[in-house]
Design a protein around this motif. Structure first.
Motif, PDB file in Angstrom:
ATOM      1  N   TYR A  71      -5.569  30.272  43.114  1.00 15.21           N
ATOM      2  CA  TYR A  71      -4.935  28.757  43.237  1.00 15.21           C
ATOM      3  C   TYR A  71      -4.485  28.560  44.695  1.00 15.21           C
ATOM      4  O   TYR A  71      -4.384  29.656  45.352  1.00 15.21           O
ATOM      5  N   THR A  72      -4.825  27.392  45.173  1.00 19.93           N
ATOM      6  CA  THR A  72      -4.042  26.851  46.358  1.00 19.93           C
ATOM      7  C   THR A  72      -2.743  26.460  45.971  1.00 19.93           C
ATOM      8  O   THR A  72      -2.366  25.731  44.984  1.00 19.93           O
ATOM      9  N   VAL A  73      -1.812  26.877  46.440  1.00 17.95           N
ATOM     10  CA  VAL A  73      -0.248  26.833  46.489  1.00 17.95           C
ATOM     11  C   VAL A  73       0.299  25.901  47.316  1.00 17.95           C
ATOM     12  O   VAL A  73       0.208  25.837  48.578  1.00 17.95           O
ATOM     13  N   LEU A  74       0.703  24.545  46.990  1.00 18.38           N
ATOM     14  CA  LEU A  74       1.089  23.610  47.709  1.00 18.38           C
ATOM     15  C   LEU A  74       2.670  23.145  47.228  1.00 18.38           C
ATOM     16  O   LEU A  74       2.831  23.102  45.868  1.00 18.38           O
ATOM     17  N   ALA A  75       3.639  23.352  48.332  1.00 16.51           N
ATOM     18  CA  ALA A  75       4.997  22.976  48.151  1.00 16.51           C
ATOM     19  C   ALA A  75       5.318  21.534  48.242  1.00 16.51           C
ATOM     20  O   ALA A  75       4.662  20.821  49.141  1.00 16.51           O
ATOM     21  N   THR A  76       5.847  20.917  47.743  1.00 16.54           N
ATOM     22  CA  THR A  76       6.365  19.409  47.758  1.00 16.54           C
ATOM     23  C   THR A  76       7.247  19.410  48.905  1.00 16.54           C
ATOM     24  O   THR A  76       8.410  20.022  48.613  1.00 16.54           O
ATOM     25  N   SER A  77       6.974  18.583  49.931  1.00 17.24           N
ATOM     26  CA  SER A  77       8.051  18.228  50.966  1.00 17.24           C
ATOM     27  C   SER A  77       7.742  16.907  51.896  1.00 17.24           C
ATOM     28  O   SER A  77       6.506  17.025  51.926  1.00 17.24           O
ATOM     29  N   PRO A  78       8.647  16.466  51.983  1.00 19.68           N
ATOM     30  CA  PRO A  78       8.469  15.225  53.140  1.00 19.68           C
ATOM     31  C   PRO A  78       8.174  15.645  54.665  1.00 19.68           C
ATOM     32  O   PRO A  78       8.096  14.991  55.501  1.00 19.68           O
ATOM     33  N   LYS A  79       8.262  16.978  54.828  1.00 18.72           N
ATOM     34  CA  LYS A  79       8.037  17.481  56.248  1.00 18.72           C
ATOM     35  C   LYS A  79       6.869  16.951  56.775  1.00 18.72           C
ATOM     36  O   LYS A  79       5.802  16.930  56.376  1.00 18.72           O
ATOM     37  N   LYS A 111     -10.327  21.631  43.791  1.00 20.80           N
ATOM     38  CA  LYS A 111      -9.531  23.093  43.686  1.00 20.80           C
ATOM     39  C   LYS A 111      -8.626  23.251  42.774  1.00 20.80           C
ATOM     40  O   LYS A 111      -7.828  22.538  42.374  1.00 20.80           O
ATOM     41  N   LYS A 112      -8.306  24.622  42.324  1.00 19.27           N
ATOM     42  CA  LYS A 112      -7.362  25.136  41.416  1.00 19.27           C
ATOM     43  C   LYS A 112      -6.080  24.984  42.338  1.00 19.27           C
ATOM     44  O   LYS A 112      -5.965  25.741  43.353  1.00 19.27           O
ATOM     45  N   THR A 113      -4.855  24.168  42.051  1.00 21.88           N
ATOM     46  CA  THR A 113      -4.107  23.856  42.869  1.00 21.88           C
ATOM     47  C   THR A 113      -2.616  24.099  41.742  1.00 21.88           C
ATOM     48  O   THR A 113      -2.596  23.637  40.869  1.00 21.88           O
ATOM     49  N   ALA A 114      -1.703  24.772  42.352  1.00 17.05           N
ATOM     50  CA  ALA A 114      -0.180  24.932  42.020  1.00 17.05           C
ATOM     51  C   ALA A 114       0.735  24.183  42.671  1.00 17.05           C
ATOM     52  O   ALA A 114       0.595  24.360  43.995  1.00 17.05           O
ATOM     53  N   LEU A 115       1.279  23.329  42.162  1.00 17.18           N
ATOM     54  CA  LEU A 115       2.370  22.550  42.808  1.00 17.18           C
ATOM     55  C   LEU A 115       3.662  23.195  42.600  1.00 17.18           C
ATOM     56  O   LEU A 115       3.942  23.530  41.496  1.00 17.18           O
ATOM     57  N   VAL A 116       4.272  23.345  43.606  1.00 14.98           N
ATOM     58  CA  VAL A 116       5.859  23.731  43.522  1.00 14.98           C
ATOM     59  C   VAL A 116       6.826  22.665  43.916  1.00 14.98           C
ATOM     60  O   VAL A 116       6.646  22.106  44.936  1.00 14.98           O
ATOM     61  N   PHE A 117       7.782  22.295  42.880  1.00 15.78           N
ATOM     62  CA  PHE A 117       8.711  21.285  43.364  1.00 15.78           C
ATOM     63  C   PHE A 117      10.108  22.092  43.489  1.00 15.78           C
ATOM     64  O   PHE A 117      10.403  22.874  42.736  1.00 15.78           O
ATOM     65  N   GLY A 118      10.836  21.526  44.130  1.00 15.45           N
ATOM     66  CA  GLY A 118      12.121  22.038  44.567  1.00 15.45           C
ATOM     67  C   GLY A 118      13.441  20.992  43.796  1.00 15.45           C
ATOM     68  O   GLY A 118      12.788  20.187  43.180  1.00 15.45           O
TER      69      GLY A 118
END
Length: 131
Positions: free
Chosen positions: A12-20, A33-40
């Protein structure tokens, strides 16, 4: 970060959600792509530790004064974006197989039921007695 390491090891490609600055816009997600989304959470967002462990950042383009949506709205928007990108691509392994669905559902049931092992043993012993 055990979870991130496990996801990366599984491809998996790990992507964090961020407005940075430097984060990709939601429409740039690659459905191939196999993607894992991380939400804060809605106040602090994703932790710096997780941002550093992630493969990248993703954001939902916004207008006006708000910088973020609440977590349920953000998750809905990003999942919808991925789904609309996947459908025209007709990816063969996008959806879970029946076996994968069964395994996930079984795990979920075990996690939400107190003393699930006891219930499961009782169920199977009753089932075996009848059969």
């Amino acid at each position: 970060m055990d979870c991130v390491d496990t996801l990366k090891a599984a491809g998996y490609t790990v992507l964090a959600t961020s407005p940075k600055e430097g984060s990709m816009a939601a429409h740039q997600l690659d459905p191939q792509k196999k993607t894992a989304l991380v939400f804060g959470n809605e106040h602090a967002g994703v932790s710096e530790e997780l941002i550093e462990a992630a493969d990248g950042l993703v954001h939902i383009p916004m207008f006006g004064f708000s910088e973020s949506f609440n977590i349920s709205v953000a998750a809905s928007i990003l999942l919808h974006q991925l789904r609309t990108q996947v459908e025209p691509a007709a990816l063969p392994d996008f959806y879970l197989s029946e076996e994968e669905r069964f395994q996930l559902r079984s795990r979920w049931y075990r996690d939400i039921v107190k003393n699930s092992a006891i219930h499961e043993r009782q169920f199977f012993s009753t089932f075996e007695q009848e059969g």
